[in-house]
Enzyme design. Sequence first.
Site, PDB file in Angstrom:
ATOM      1  CD1 TRP A  71      -1.882  -2.292   1.965  1.00 18.17           C
ATOM      2  CD2 TRP A  71      -2.807  -1.520   0.091  1.00 18.17           C
ATOM      3  NE1 TRP A  71      -2.801  -3.224   1.541  1.00 18.17           N
ATOM      4  CE2 TRP A  71      -3.380  -2.782   0.391  1.00 18.17           C
ATOM      5  CE3 TRP A  71      -3.220  -0.844  -1.054  1.00 18.17           C
ATOM      6  CZ2 TRP A  71      -4.358  -3.368  -0.412  1.00 18.17           C
ATOM      7  CZ3 TRP A  71      -4.198  -1.433  -1.859  1.00 18.17           C
ATOM      8  CH2 TRP A  71      -4.753  -2.683  -1.535  1.00 18.17           C
ATOM      9  CG  ASP A  80      -2.405   4.034   4.771  1.00 22.84           C
ATOM     10  OD1 ASP A  80      -3.326   3.800   5.584  1.00 22.84           O
ATOM     11  OD2 ASP A  80      -2.305   3.445   3.676  1.00 22.84           O
ATOM     12  CE  LYS A  86      -7.314  -3.247   6.311  1.00 26.34           C
ATOM     13  NZ  LYS A  86      -7.213  -4.441   5.478  1.00 26.34           N
TER      14      LYS A  86
END
Length: 361
Positions: A102, A169, A193
């Site tokens: 990511w 992030d 999450k």
Amino acid sequence: MKKHNYSAGPCILPQEVFEKSAEAILNFNNSGLSILEISHRSKDFVAVMDEARALALDLLGLTGKGYQALFLAGGASLEFLMVPYNLMKENGKAAYLDSGTWASAAIKEAKFFGETVVVASSKEQNYNHVPKGYEVPADANYFHCTSNNTIFGTQMKEFPNLDMPIVCDMSSDIFSRVLDFSKFDIIYAGAQKNMGPAGTTLVVIKEEILGKNGKTIPSMLDYAKHIKAESMYNTPPVFPVYASLLTLQWLKKLGGIPAIEKINNAKATLLYTEIDRNPLFKGAAAVEDRSNMNATFLLNDEAHTPIFDALWKEAGISGLPGHRSVGGYRASMYNALPIESVQVLVDVMKDLEKKVSKTRL
């Protein structure tokens, strides 16, 4: 049979969040309307949005410190684009740490906007560790990092002190451990999450860093416009925001981030101790960078795969296979996963050891 959900995301959520969400789908706040059909401009939902934004700042310890919280659509992947749009100056430069898939995706988007310096990367080692000892160019407009890498099971344990905006992030470990969140200028995290169902992204911004890049920013990508509209510039993802609020309320009632950090540490210790003790298994990530959220591990002998797979499935475990780029197994231990579920997995690993020992005798 009780299921033990180790899915990497969308993932496990607290049971009470499911129950309250289900009630709201049928009848939200005794309005006779479903949360799925109410107006986002209604008094009831505006109250949800206001509380969710305020509670996010409260849990992070950022209330009254110049930060704004937004709930936006587009997933964390849209933030890969929004961050450089809002922070990178004309002919500017951004610095990125490449610690996983990511992070690499964020770097790809930033390159559309200007010079993007990768200060360090662990790609050649298949991202099995977090790079360290790097230098960040002093003239960068901002530094971007990814706190936790779900696919490879690594987590940043320390963050640099820099004289520039720091963007992080935190999609897969936000609200899971105590940090000095005030050292970050932008934090963003997909909800799916530790916070809620997929469909919304939390963005926490230190407001003073905006409006300094001299660019005209498209309205939907302009953080300042979303702040001014209080996360209602366009129709927000109503249900995911509501479920996120319920999850944040659950966390607050539990004792906030300090309380959940203790639980998460206990879960991670329980599983990693077994991975290191059991001769049939080995960890996939560097020990010093192991993630408390996503434990990646392998069988030392793949011949044991069929029996191990049968055992964990029989025990009610779900979502354990690792990502295809790593293989093996990945136990995602997000906030709502109870330690009892981790014990079930550890017991299965011990059971495999006994069965293999018997076969060898």
